[in-house]
Motif scaffolding. Sequence first.
Motif, PDB file in Angstrom:
ATOM      1  N   ILE A  27       0.848  -1.202   0.000  1.00 33.19           N
ATOM      2  CA  ILE A  27       0.000   0.000   0.000  1.00 33.19           C
ATOM      3  C   ILE A  27       0.877   1.243   0.000  1.00 33.19           C
ATOM      4  O   ILE A  27       0.628   2.211  -0.728  1.00 33.19           O
ATOM      5  CB  ILE A  27      -0.941  -0.002   1.221  1.00 33.19           C
ATOM      6  N   MET A  28       1.928   1.222   0.834  1.00 26.75           N
ATOM      7  CA  MET A  28       2.865   2.347   0.875  1.00 26.75           C
ATOM      8  C   MET A  28       3.513   2.563  -0.483  1.00 26.75           C
ATOM      9  O   MET A  28       3.598   3.698  -0.970  1.00 26.75           O
ATOM     10  CB  MET A  28       3.928   2.075   1.944  1.00 26.75           C
ATOM     11  N   ARG A  29       3.958   1.490  -1.135  1.00 30.66           N
ATOM     12  CA  ARG A  29       4.625   1.611  -2.433  1.00 30.66           C
ATOM     13  C   ARG A  29       3.661   2.171  -3.484  1.00 30.66           C
ATOM     14  O   ARG A  29       4.037   3.046  -4.278  1.00 30.66           O
ATOM     15  CB  ARG A  29       5.169   0.250  -2.871  1.00 30.66           C
ATOM     16  N   THR A  30       2.438   1.688  -3.480  1.00 32.05           N
ATOM     17  CA  THR A  30       1.432   2.196  -4.420  1.00 32.05           C
ATOM     18  C   THR A  30       1.151   3.671  -4.170  1.00 32.05           C
ATOM     19  O   THR A  30       1.020   4.468  -5.101  1.00 32.05           O
ATOM     20  CB  THR A  30       0.127   1.393  -4.298  1.00 32.05           C
ATOM     21  N   GLY A  31       1.080   4.037  -2.893  1.00 34.37           N
ATOM     22  CA  GLY A  31       0.801   5.424  -2.539  1.00 34.37           C
ATOM     23  C   GLY A  31       1.881   6.383  -2.994  1.00 34.37           C
ATOM     24  O   GLY A  31       1.600   7.432  -3.588  1.00 34.37           O
ATOM     25  N   TYR A  32       3.123   6.043  -2.740  1.00 35.21           N
ATOM     26  CA  TYR A  32       4.214   6.922  -3.165  1.00 35.21           C
ATOM     27  C   TYR A  32       4.326   6.984  -4.682  1.00 35.21           C
ATOM     28  O   TYR A  32       4.656   8.031  -5.253  1.00 35.21           O
ATOM     29  CB  TYR A  32       5.536   6.470  -2.552  1.00 35.21           C
ATOM     30  N   THR A  75      -4.154   7.837 -16.882  1.00 33.96           N
ATOM     31  CA  THR A  75      -3.237   8.419 -15.905  1.00 33.96           C
ATOM     32  C   THR A  75      -3.996   8.915 -14.678  1.00 33.96           C
ATOM     33  O   THR A  75      -3.542   8.742 -13.539  1.00 33.96           O
ATOM     34  CB  THR A  75      -2.455   9.585 -16.534  1.00 33.96           C
ATOM     35  N   LEU A  76      -5.156   9.518 -14.897  1.00 38.39           N
ATOM     36  CA  LEU A  76      -5.978   9.999 -13.778  1.00 38.39           C
ATOM     37  C   LEU A  76      -6.399   8.853 -12.864  1.00 38.39           C
ATOM     38  O   LEU A  76      -6.390   8.994 -11.633  1.00 38.39           O
ATOM     39  CB  LEU A  76      -7.207  10.735 -14.301  1.00 38.39           C
ATOM     40  N   TRP A  77      -6.766   7.706 -13.458  1.00 39.50           N
ATOM     41  CA  TRP A  77      -7.147   6.566 -12.625  1.00 39.50           C
ATOM     42  C   TRP A  77      -5.953   6.040 -11.839  1.00 39.50           C
ATOM     43  O   TRP A  77      -6.091   5.615 -10.682  1.00 39.50           O
ATOM     44  CB  TRP A  77      -7.771   5.458 -13.470  1.00 39.50           C
ATOM     45  N   LEU A  78      -4.766   6.059 -12.449  1.00 38.83           N
ATOM     46  CA  LEU A  78      -3.571   5.653 -11.729  1.00 38.83           C
ATOM     47  C   LEU A  78      -3.292   6.606 -10.566  1.00 38.83           C
ATOM     48  O   LEU A  78      -2.921   6.180  -9.466  1.00 38.83           O
ATOM     49  CB  LEU A  78      -2.363   5.618 -12.676  1.00 38.83           C
ATOM     50  N   ILE A  79      -3.488   7.915 -10.816  1.00 39.62           N
ATOM     51  CA  ILE A  79      -3.300   8.911  -9.765  1.00 39.62           C
ATOM     52  C   ILE A  79      -4.313   8.702  -8.641  1.00 39.62           C
ATOM     53  O   ILE A  79      -3.961   8.719  -7.457  1.00 39.62           O
ATOM     54  CB  ILE A  79      -3.423  10.337 -10.350  1.00 39.62           C
ATOM     55  N   ALA A  80      -5.588   8.487  -9.023  1.00 43.40           N
ATOM     56  CA  ALA A  80      -6.646   8.293  -8.018  1.00 43.40           C
ATOM     57  C   ALA A  80      -6.360   7.070  -7.154  1.00 43.40           C
ATOM     58  O   ALA A  80      -6.464   7.121  -5.915  1.00 43.40           O
ATOM     59  CB  ALA A  80      -7.999   8.152  -8.709  1.00 43.40           C
ATOM     60  N   LEU A  81      -5.976   5.964  -7.798  1.00 45.35           N
ATOM     61  CA  LEU A  81      -5.653   4.746  -7.051  1.00 45.35           C
ATOM     62  C   LEU A  81      -4.451   4.963  -6.142  1.00 45.35           C
ATOM     63  O   LEU A  81      -4.466   4.589  -4.953  1.00 45.35           O
ATOM     64  CB  LEU A  81      -5.363   3.606  -8.032  1.00 45.35           C
ATOM     65  N   GLY A  82      -3.411   5.595  -6.693  1.00 42.92           N
ATOM     66  CA  GLY A  82      -2.197   5.809  -5.910  1.00 42.92           C
ATOM     67  C   GLY A  82      -2.421   6.730  -4.726  1.00 42.92           C
ATOM     68  O   GLY A  82      -1.971   6.445  -3.608  1.00 42.92           O
ATOM     69  N   LEU A  83      -3.135   7.835  -4.931  1.00 48.43           N
ATOM     70  CA  LEU A  83      -3.355   8.779  -3.835  1.00 48.43           C
ATOM     71  C   LEU A  83      -4.299   8.211  -2.779  1.00 48.43           C
ATOM     72  O   LEU A  83      -4.157   8.515  -1.587  1.00 48.43           O
ATOM     73  CB  LEU A  83      -3.884  10.105  -4.379  1.00 48.43           C
ATOM     74  N   ALA A  84      -5.267   7.389  -3.208  1.00 47.03           N
ATOM     75  CA  ALA A  84      -6.122   6.719  -2.226  1.00 47.03           C
ATOM     76  C   ALA A  84      -5.301   5.755  -1.380  1.00 47.03           C
ATOM     77  O   ALA A  84      -5.490   5.653  -0.153  1.00 47.03           O
ATOM     78  CB  ALA A  84      -7.247   5.968  -2.947  1.00 47.03           C
ATOM     79  N   ALA A  85      -4.363   5.062  -2.016  1.00 46.75           N
ATOM     80  CA  ALA A  85      -3.466   4.170  -1.279  1.00 46.75           C
ATOM     81  C   ALA A  85      -2.582   4.969  -0.328  1.00 46.75           C
ATOM     82  O   ALA A  85      -2.322   4.537   0.808  1.00 46.75           O
ATOM     83  CB  ALA A  85      -2.613   3.355  -2.250  1.00 46.75           C
ATOM     84  N   TYR A  86      -2.130   6.144  -0.781  1.00 46.31           N
ATOM     85  CA  TYR A  86      -1.286   6.984   0.080  1.00 46.31           C
ATOM     86  C   TYR A  86      -2.072   7.445   1.305  1.00 46.31           C
ATOM     87  O   TYR A  86      -1.539   7.471   2.420  1.00 46.31           O
ATOM     88  CB  TYR A  86      -0.777   8.189  -0.709  1.00 46.31           C
ATOM     89  N   MET A  87      -3.341   7.803   1.109  1.00 45.37           N
ATOM     90  CA  MET A  87      -4.187   8.184   2.242  1.00 45.37           C
ATOM     91  C   MET A  87      -4.302   7.021   3.232  1.00 45.37           C
ATOM     92  O   MET A  87      -4.114   7.193   4.439  1.00 45.37           O
ATOM     93  CB  MET A  87      -5.585   8.587   1.757  1.00 45.37           C
ATOM     94  N   MET A  88      -4.584   5.831   2.708  1.00 46.71           N
ATOM     95  CA  MET A  88      -4.720   4.660   3.573  1.00 46.71           C
ATOM     96  C   MET A  88      -3.420   4.391   4.329  1.00 46.71           C
ATOM     97  O   MET A  88      -3.429   4.126   5.534  1.00 46.71           O
ATOM     98  CB  MET A  88      -5.109   3.439   2.746  1.00 46.71           C
ATOM     99  N   TRP A  89      -2.295   4.474   3.616  1.00 49.21           N
ATOM    100  CA  TRP A  89      -1.001   4.231   4.234  1.00 49.21           C
ATOM    101  C   TRP A  89      -0.729   5.216   5.352  1.00 49.21           C
ATOM    102  O   TRP A  89      -0.322   4.826   6.459  1.00 49.21           O
ATOM    103  CB  TRP A  89       0.102   4.308   3.174  1.00 49.21           C
ATOM    104  N   ARG A  90      -0.968   6.493   5.108  1.00 45.50           N
ATOM    105  CA  ARG A  90      -0.676   7.509   6.120  1.00 45.50           C
ATOM    106  C   ARG A  90      -1.573   7.350   7.348  1.00 45.50           C
ATOM    107  O   ARG A  90      -1.135   7.549   8.488  1.00 45.50           O
ATOM    108  CB  ARG A  90      -0.826   8.906   5.521  1.00 45.50           C
ATOM    109  N   LEU A  91      -2.831   7.018   7.154  1.00 45.92           N
ATOM    110  CA  LEU A  91      -3.740   6.844   8.290  1.00 45.92           C
ATOM    111  C   LEU A  91      -3.334   5.630   9.122  1.00 45.92           C
ATOM    112  O   LEU A  91      -3.312   5.690  10.358  1.00 45.92           O
ATOM    113  CB  LEU A  91      -5.180   6.707   7.791  1.00 45.92           C
ATOM    114  N   ASN A 266      11.046   6.486  -2.853  1.00 49.85           N
ATOM    115  CA  ASN A 266      10.388   5.998  -1.647  1.00 49.85           C
ATOM    116  C   ASN A 266       9.549   4.762  -1.938  1.00 49.85           C
ATOM    117  O   ASN A 266       9.505   3.828  -1.131  1.00 49.85           O
ATOM    118  CB  ASN A 266       9.505   7.091  -1.046  1.00 49.85           C
ATOM    119  N   ALA A 267       8.873   4.773  -3.091  1.00 51.75           N
ATOM    120  CA  ALA A 267       8.051   3.618  -3.467  1.00 51.75           C
ATOM    121  C   ALA A 267       8.901   2.357  -3.562  1.00 51.75           C
ATOM    122  O   ALA A 267       8.450   1.254  -3.231  1.00 51.75           O
ATOM    123  CB  ALA A 267       7.348   3.888  -4.791  1.00 51.75           C
ATOM    124  N   ALA A 268      10.123   2.522  -4.000  1.00 51.28           N
ATOM    125  CA  ALA A 268      10.996   1.353  -4.197  1.00 51.28           C
ATOM    126  C   ALA A 268      11.832   1.009  -2.966  1.00 51.28           C
ATOM    127  O   ALA A 268      12.045  -0.176  -2.683  1.00 51.28           O
ATOM    128  CB  ALA A 268      11.919   1.610  -5.387  1.00 51.28           C
TER     129      ALA A 268
END
Length: 291
Positions: A27-32, A75-91, A266-268
Amino acid sequence: EMDAVTGVQTCALPISRMSDSSWTIPIMRTGYAGRGITYLAVAGLSLFAIWRGGDAKGTSSTMEALSGSIWGVLTLWLIALGLAAYMMWRLVDAWNDLEDYGTDAKGIVSRIGMATTGLVHGALAGLAAFAALGIEGSGGGIPGFVSAVLGWPGGWLIVGLGGLLTFGAGVYEIRKGIKASHRKHLAANPFTENWDWAIRTGVIAQGVLIVIIGAFLVFAAWTGQAEETGGVERAFDFLENQSFGNFLVIAICIALIGFAFYCFVNAAYRVIPKASDPDLKTVAAKLRAMG
């Protein structure tokens, strides 16, 4: 614990602690990665717009521009998925203290900051999804939100406090880039060590933009005028109006590509104290052992 081969000091955690939270690493890797794609799109499209005689783009206008093509929507869907994962990771990170900030005052503030950052990126994930679906945003963006808050009893105090916190977060990012404190979060290897200069430049550039955005909020609280507030695009507008403004914006855009690079690194290679393999050594730990 001292590594017998390299002589590098490590902080080995029990295997049970590492494995219990290891599910957060993908999740962290996807988020970053999603965060990196976002900044790369903003910087890249801004440089392209400037080259064609236009203005630099903020996050919202970048997403709007991407929605005009099939590849942009993807690209927008990749951004949406990644940023949602970043939110989950940070919480999850903030709640479980996966990066071992602790429960003292400083640790609690850091964890609250992580949770807040996560929620902001969650909102950006929703914005990206709306853009991909062709749904126009509403509410007037940041100026509209600030205007509404200023209308509340004591709203100027809320906006001012938010501005000071944002300004402080930007100063923290600049300081982090100057002091290279990100090294304690990255695994030591030739790549992270040789490209450290690019990572530091990107972190400082992001900090500069956050400082400007925070200053706009403080100014809005002081004057009661929300029209001058905004995000990255407003910061670009401000820089363009300074001496050598176009050069400043171009420099920040190039540096933001460096920040996108930092996100991909960071993702890697990010090391999570309570989730990663306890045998992983950070750049900071290696430098301490060598020094």
